[in-house]
Scaffold this active site. Sequence first.
Site, PDB file in Angstrom:
ATOM      1  N   ARG A  27       0.818  -1.218   0.000  1.00 25.85           N
ATOM      2  CA  ARG A  27       0.000   0.000   0.000  1.00 25.85           C
ATOM      3  C   ARG A  27       0.847   1.261   0.000  1.00 25.85           C
ATOM      4  NH1 ARG A  27      -2.668  -4.215   1.981  1.00 25.85           N
ATOM      5  NH2 ARG A  27      -4.943  -4.207   2.238  1.00 25.85           N
ATOM      6  N   GLY A  94      -1.927 -11.935  -4.818  1.00 27.87           N
ATOM      7  CA  GLY A  94      -3.336 -11.545  -4.905  1.00 27.87           C
ATOM      8  C   GLY A  94      -3.519 -10.078  -4.532  1.00 27.87           C
ATOM      9  N   ARG A 122      -7.162 -17.898  -8.854  1.00 26.51           N
ATOM     10  CA  ARG A 122      -7.862 -17.235  -7.734  1.00 26.51           C
ATOM     11  C   ARG A 122      -9.003 -16.349  -8.230  1.00 26.51           C
ATOM     12  NH1 ARG A 122      -3.600 -15.249  -3.398  1.00 26.51           N
ATOM     13  NH2 ARG A 122      -5.540 -15.008  -2.227  1.00 26.51           N
ATOM     14  N   SER A 167     -12.916  -8.700   3.675  1.00 24.36           N
ATOM     15  CA  SER A 167     -11.670  -8.777   2.909  1.00 24.36           C
ATOM     16  C   SER A 167     -11.044  -7.404   2.751  1.00 24.36           C
ATOM     17  CB  SER A 167     -11.950  -9.376   1.526  1.00 24.36           C
ATOM     18  OG  SER A 167     -10.894  -9.051   0.639  1.00 24.36           O
ATOM     19  N   GLN A 169      -8.579  -6.812   0.930  1.00 22.92           N
ATOM     20  CA  GLN A 169      -8.211  -6.604  -0.476  1.00 22.92           C
ATOM     21  C   GLN A 169      -9.370  -5.980  -1.249  1.00 22.92           C
ATOM     22  OE1 GLN A 169      -6.765 -10.364  -1.960  1.00 22.92           O
ATOM     23  NE2 GLN A 169      -4.824 -10.173  -0.872  1.00 22.92           N
ATOM     24  N   ASP A 323      -4.111 -14.884   7.891  1.00 26.70           N
ATOM     25  CA  ASP A 323      -2.846 -15.421   7.386  1.00 26.70           C
ATOM     26  C   ASP A 323      -2.117 -16.279   8.428  1.00 26.70           C
ATOM     27  OD1 ASP A 323      -3.288 -14.220   4.959  1.00 26.70           O
ATOM     28  OD2 ASP A 323      -2.127 -12.424   5.447  1.00 26.70           O
ATOM     29  N   ARG A 354      -5.858 -23.908   1.544  1.00 26.14           N
ATOM     30  CA  ARG A 354      -5.077 -24.113   2.771  1.00 26.14           C
ATOM     31  C   ARG A 354      -5.724 -25.106   3.731  1.00 26.14           C
ATOM     32  NH1 ARG A 354      -2.658 -17.945   3.705  1.00 26.14           N
ATOM     33  NH2 ARG A 354      -0.975 -18.221   2.196  1.00 26.14           N
TER      34      ARG A 354
END
Length: 454
Positions: A27, A94, A122, A167, A169, A323, A354
Amino acid sequence: MASLRVRKAPRISAEIRVPGDKSISHRAVMLASLSNGTCVLRGFLPGEDCLATVNALRALGVDIEQPEPTTLIVRGARRKLAPAGKPIDCGNSGTTMRLLAGLLAGQEFTTTLVGDPSLSRRPMRRVIEPLTLMGGRLLAHGEKDAPPLEIVGQPLRGTEYRLPIASAQIKSCVLLAGLFAEGRTTVIESAPSRDHTERLLDYFLVPLQREMVDVDGKRESRLTIEGGAMPESRDFNIPGDISGAAFWLAAAAAQPGAHLLVKDVGLNDTRTGILSVLLRMGARVREVVESIDQIERIGSIEIAGGELRGTVIEGGEIPNVIDELPIIAVLGALAEGETIIRDAAELRVKETDRLAALAANLRAMGGEVEEQPDGLVIQGGRPLKGATLPSFGDHRIAMAFAIAGLFASGETVIEDTDCIATSYPGFEETLQRVLELSVEGEAPTPVISTAPPT
Ligand code: S3P
């Protein structure tokens, strides 16, 4: 193809630093690139993911120098990006692809974003949808809305968008698009996700309005950005990545008598959920905030290991530890009793699935795991045995099982560990030093440094 061999660890007693925060690095480079002057970014994470962001912005005409691995000199392009002329490779990242999609949707040119085989699987519908509502035109050329992602720049208009998934993102993608849209763009978030974009927008003096509202007894946050603002160039220091620290914190937590101090790490409370989980599992954890340096809380984390017990991780806590769930699952196998992870279906669309990867590798080591559609149920306390394990090309799976290997009998081999460089250059050197410097029985105070030389 590199692989990593790990044996049972002697007692850990160490003081470490970890490389720069991945989310903040992406960022900071993006906002500095749009700014009206030169910004020096220190503590940048020179991992492949963040370098993909740097290279993307260079391809879009931004002058970025890297005099040393962790320092960038970004000469802001005053919001004026240039066509790349060829597809931009986002590698495994991503965050690069989804945030850039927001940044590029309102430009006057077309850009195509491509990725490696993992990123090419993805989902991109999650960013195409809000950007289309804003008047954007995005075409996903892969199967099921996967990359390559073609972004045909269009004039954008502000919108109000309620995030369907917690999210950061998606939130960041919409806010960055809002910077180039006509009028106001509001993002509504009902479960908090990491807020580095908001903090950096503040830091670069881009007006952002935040409101907390009660809707049917549930708290929602409304973030509003006005189109057209110019980020004001400023230098910025990126703190250490708590998601990188989590691997060492977990290793120390699960070892009675271990002691670890992690210095200069980001303690943003949308990221410190791992510390609450470690506390609940029985580790002794102390957080010392040393500064609120330029908007992010920074400090040290001290941890003493103990006998761990299982816990439940679910609901609103999931985005905060998204994460860290791979290493938490490993801890679940090491703890007494049951550890339940639920509401974490998002893990199925990370760098790999995952949940499936964790279940397969834990079982291969002798762990007892039940895989659920949105989580895992782990019966802890079974002795782990060394095994040869795939990384699934996923950096966090590779690192989580390197730590698991420190607690297993015999040797654990993690195959295909090149992926670790996406987020944690220097991980293997630190692991090596943990093994060499920690001594069973006595507890010396070795210093392990993962920070590149300054
Ligand atoms: C990130 C957000 C999270 C996280 C990823 C980095 C970010 O993804 O898993 O590693 O920097 O915004 P989602 O927003 O998809 O949950």
